[in-house]
Design an enzyme around this catalytic site. Sequence first.
Site: not given
Ligand SMILES: NC(=O)c1ccc[n+]([C@@H]2O[C@H](COP(=O)([O-])OP(=O)(O)OC[C@H]3O[C@@H](n4cnc5c(N)ncnc54)[C@H](O)[C@@H]3O)[C@@H](O)[C@H]2O)c1
Ligand SMILES: O=C(O)C[C@H](O)C(=O)O
Length: 320
Positions: A10-11, A15, A34, A83, A96, A152, A176
């Site tokens: 994921g980039s 990423g 990606d 989201r 996902n 946070r 989470h």
């Molecule tokens: N755990 C946490 O605390 C936390 C915090 C922030 C975001 N997130 C989650 O992290 C994820 C990514 O967030 P982001 O802001 O980087 O999103 P983003 O949309 O900027 O990046 C996601 C990337 O995944 C790629 N992708 C989609 N399907 C794929 C596949 N099958 N194989 C490889 N790559 C694929 C997309 O092309 C995209 O570039 C989201 O699900 C978000 O909810 C979690």
């Molecule tokens: O809130 C989100 O959807 C992204 C992430 O889980 C966060 O806590 O920032």
Amino acid sequence: MARKKIALIGSGMIGGTLAHLAAKKEMGDIVLFDIAEGMPQGKALDLSQCGPIEGFDAKITGTNDYADIAGADVVIVTAGVPRKPGMSRDDLLGINLKVMKAVGEGIKNNCPDAFVICITNPLDAMVWALREFSGLPHNKVVGMAGVLDSARFATFLAWEFGCSVKDVNAFVLGGHGDTMVPVKSYTTINGIPVDDYAKIKGVSESRIDEIVDRTRKGGGEIVGLLGNGSAYYAPATSAISMAEAYLGDQKRILPCASYVEGKYGLDGLYVGVPTVIGAGGTEEVIEIELSDEEKSNLKVSTDAVEELLEACKGLDESLK
Ligand SMILES: NC(=O)c1ccc[n+]([C@@H]2O[C@H](COP(=O)([O-])OP(=O)(O)OC[C@H]3O[C@@H](n4cnc5c(N)ncnc54)[C@H](O)[C@@H]3O)[C@@H](O)[C@H]2O)c1
Ligand SMILES: O=C(O)C[C@H](O)C(=O)O
């Protein structure tokens, strides 16, 4: 000694930020993967050109081919969809989960000895599914959330008290989601329990409760402000601290979504708990004493995670 290899699956927003941080810290060579064609290659080129300015030698490449993550020491997974305002993290489960299946197979086939940190939401269910699909040992697959949620909580407390964030040691456990459990009894201001410090500073109990509530909804607050996408700077920074703990055998105790079997009365699920991270991956889950109220809050949170696991099993036969 050969340089370490860090694969970022994921980039997108997180990423790219992960790649920049890992390069600046010279953690190793970096592969951005990606499914979007050209995008990881473009980001890799752009980031490589930071090297002469920032003085790092890390080699950064972009790819759409899983073969290029072969032999990675650390894999950080952000593949999937974030989201939008009005959605809950759980709304991302169906889409996902399919992504985790493809990613899990890519890891299994190319770097089964890696330490894998999952970030994709809904986090606790996705890290569980990623572990199932990859078949890696439980101690080598972990989810990032607690470090972020605790940061946070610490930020909001430092703002309230007008103190340095360096002196706030905040702790958030559980899943989470909005039912996560900021644990006041283990949150201190340089050793002073937060409730005691609030009394010293004349901060009311209800004000601390508001901060707890803001922490729980911290991700959604940023989603609402950004309008398109979710937080990425602090999530990336959090995952990098976990990767550093593994690569440096630091034995840090960090709140992570770890596999819990037996402790906290749980039977085989991933959820946020204090975890020792060292060269062995997640080396130990620490079981701490909780008040009755904290225990019942944790139960609400872990029940919500259990429900999501059942939903995953309903969507993919191989998870039953
Ligand atoms: N755990 C946490 O605390 C936390 C915090 C922030 C975001 N997130 C989650 O992290 C994820 C990514 O967030 P982001 O802001 O980087 O999103 P983003 O949309 O900027 O990046 C996601 C990337 O995944 C790629 N992708 C989609 N399907 C794929 C596949 N099958 N194989 C490889 N790559 C694929 C997309 O092309 C995209 O570039 C989201 O699900 C978000 O909810 C979690
Ligand atoms: O809130 C989100 O959807 C992204 C992430 O889980 C966060 O806590 O920032």
